[in-house]
Design a protein around this motif. Structure first.
Motif, PDB file in Angstrom:
ATOM      1  N   LEU A  88      35.201  45.519  56.673  1.00 30.35           N
ATOM      2  CA  LEU A  88      34.913  46.875  57.124  1.00 30.35           C
ATOM      3  C   LEU A  88      36.118  47.731  56.751  1.00 30.35           C
ATOM      4  CD1 LEU A  88      32.927  48.659  58.736  1.00 30.35           C
ATOM      5  CD2 LEU A  88      34.173  47.984  60.801  1.00 30.35           C
ATOM      6  N   GLN A  89      35.880  48.949  56.289  1.00 32.10           N
ATOM      7  CA  GLN A  89      36.950  49.834  55.852  1.00 32.10           C
ATOM      8  C   GLN A  89      36.906  51.140  56.647  1.00 32.10           C
ATOM      9  OE1 GLN A  89      36.527  50.253  51.561  1.00 32.10           O
ATOM     10  NE2 GLN A  89      35.828  48.144  51.441  1.00 32.10           N
ATOM     11  N   GLY A  90      37.947  51.934  56.495  1.00 35.00           N
ATOM     12  CA  GLY A  90      37.994  53.244  57.143  1.00 35.00           C
ATOM     13  C   GLY A  90      39.300  53.464  57.874  1.00 35.00           C
ATOM     14  N   ASP A  91      39.593  54.735  58.126  1.00 29.13           N
ATOM     15  CA  ASP A  91      40.811  55.091  58.847  1.00 29.13           C
ATOM     16  C   ASP A  91      40.779  54.542  60.266  1.00 29.13           C
ATOM     17  OD1 ASP A  91      41.677  56.495  56.650  1.00 29.13           O
ATOM     18  OD2 ASP A  91      41.166  58.469  57.451  1.00 29.13           O
ATOM     19  N   GLN A  92      41.978  54.225  60.770  1.00 30.80           N
ATOM     20  CA  GLN A  92      42.101  53.678  62.111  1.00 30.80           C
ATOM     21  C   GLN A  92      43.227  54.384  62.857  1.00 30.80           C
ATOM     22  OE1 GLN A  92      42.345  49.367  62.259  1.00 30.80           O
ATOM     23  NE2 GLN A  92      41.482  49.212  60.208  1.00 30.80           N
ATOM     24  N   VAL A  93      43.133  54.371  64.179  1.00 34.66           N
ATOM     25  CA  VAL A  93      44.260  54.840  64.985  1.00 34.66           C
ATOM     26  C   VAL A  93      45.322  53.745  64.957  1.00 34.66           C
ATOM     27  CG1 VAL A  93      42.857  56.327  66.471  1.00 34.66           C
ATOM     28  CG2 VAL A  93      43.313  53.987  67.174  1.00 34.66           C
ATOM     29  N   LYS A  94      46.586  54.115  65.184  1.00 33.21           N
ATOM     30  CA  LYS A  94      47.690  53.152  65.045  1.00 33.21           C
ATOM     31  C   LYS A  94      47.729  52.101  66.148  1.00 33.21           C
ATOM     32  CE  LYS A  94      50.726  55.591  62.006  1.00 33.21           C
ATOM     33  NZ  LYS A  94      49.971  55.308  60.832  1.00 33.21           N
ATOM     34  N   THR A  95      47.503  52.500  67.376  1.00 33.47           N
ATOM     35  CA  THR A  95      47.616  51.528  68.476  1.00 33.47           C
ATOM     36  C   THR A  95      46.259  51.308  69.134  1.00 33.47           C
ATOM     37  OG1 THR A  95      48.315  53.306  69.965  1.00 33.47           O
ATOM     38  CG2 THR A  95      50.057  52.000  68.931  1.00 33.47           C
ATOM     39  N   ALA A  96      45.876  52.194  70.026  1.00 32.27           N
ATOM     40  CA  ALA A  96      44.588  52.065  70.712  1.00 32.27           C
ATOM     41  C   ALA A  96      44.014  53.463  70.922  1.00 32.27           C
ATOM     42  CB  ALA A  96      44.777  51.377  72.050  1.00 32.27           C
ATOM     43  N   PRO A  97      42.692  53.602  70.791  1.00 35.21           N
ATOM     44  CA  PRO A  97      42.106  54.915  71.070  1.00 35.21           C
ATOM     45  C   PRO A  97      42.236  55.256  72.553  1.00 35.21           C
ATOM     46  CG  PRO A  97      40.389  53.320  70.543  1.00 35.21           C
ATOM     47  CD  PRO A  97      41.694  52.621  70.399  1.00 35.21           C
ATOM     48  N   LYS A  98      42.221  56.528  72.838  1.00 33.03           N
ATOM     49  CA  LYS A  98      42.348  57.007  74.216  1.00 33.03           C
ATOM     50  C   LYS A  98      41.278  56.334  75.089  1.00 33.03           C
ATOM     51  CE  LYS A  98      42.635  61.301  76.803  1.00 33.03           C
ATOM     52  NZ  LYS A  98      42.518  62.749  76.740  1.00 33.03           N
TER      53      LYS A  98
END
Length: 192
Positions: free
Chosen positions: A117-127
């Motif tokens: 699976l590809q795509g941008d990610q948040v660095k740590t954890a989403p809110k």
């Protein structure tokens, strides 16, 4: 030979093939002209030809994209930048039950065509989610994309459209999962 007509012909062939296994609402071929108004590069034409297909009705989510460019041809699909309510709903489903998505992305057929699976990610954890959530690897995604590259030789092959269609078929379990998630509420009740 008119390259723009070739991409239109490819798009129509892909649409016809896709309609054998999916419902397609629209085919869009992107224009070959560049918007040079604010660009330092004033070349009038793009170096690539591309288009996309939109799946039909509110119940079928996701889109299929094809891009032909020397040395950089690929097909893709998925959810480029889901709006906030959609992203929230996807994350909600993943947090509650990540196994179904894991099964899809770990399937040998999926891996054969897309790898991961590809795509941008948040660095740590989403809110709203803890860094140690068991599905944090999936919850970090902001985009949910699938892609397959093609060599110039593969693009020129007679069976190119059929290979692209096989790739689109391989996207189907992922699309069906996302469509189910995005057309139901958190209790699994249909929205439409």
């Amino acid at each position: 030979v008119d390259a723009h007509q070739n991409i239109k012909d490819l798009g129509e062939k892909l649409r016809n093939l896709a309609e054998e296994h999916d419902e397609i609402e629209a085919l869009k071929i992107y224009r070959i002209y560049r918007d040079v108004r604010f660009s330092k590069d004033k070349s009038p034409y793009k170096n690539s030809l591309s288009g996309h297909m939109v799946r039909a009705t509110k119940l079928r989510r996701g889109g299929m994209y094809f891009h032909v460019e020397p040395g950089n041809s690929f097909v893709g699909g998925g959810f480029w930048n889901p709006n906030s309510p959609d992203l929230k709903r996807i994350r909600e489903e993943i947090a509650a039950s990540p196994d179904e998505l894991r099964k899809i992305i770990n399937d040998p057929e999926f891996k054969k065509y897309f790898g991961t699976l590809q795509g941008d990610q948040v660095k740590t954890a989403p809110k709203g989610y803890k860094k140690d959530h068991p599905a944090i690897d999936l919850l970090r995604y902001k985009q949910f994309l699938l892609g397959r590259n093609f060599s110039d030789k593969e693009v020129k092959a007679e069976n190119f459209a059929e290979e692209v269609d096989k790739t689109f078929r391989a996207m189907r379990p992922f699309f069906d999962y996302m469509s189910d998630v995005l057309t139901t509420d958190s209790n699994g009740q249909p929205l439409f």
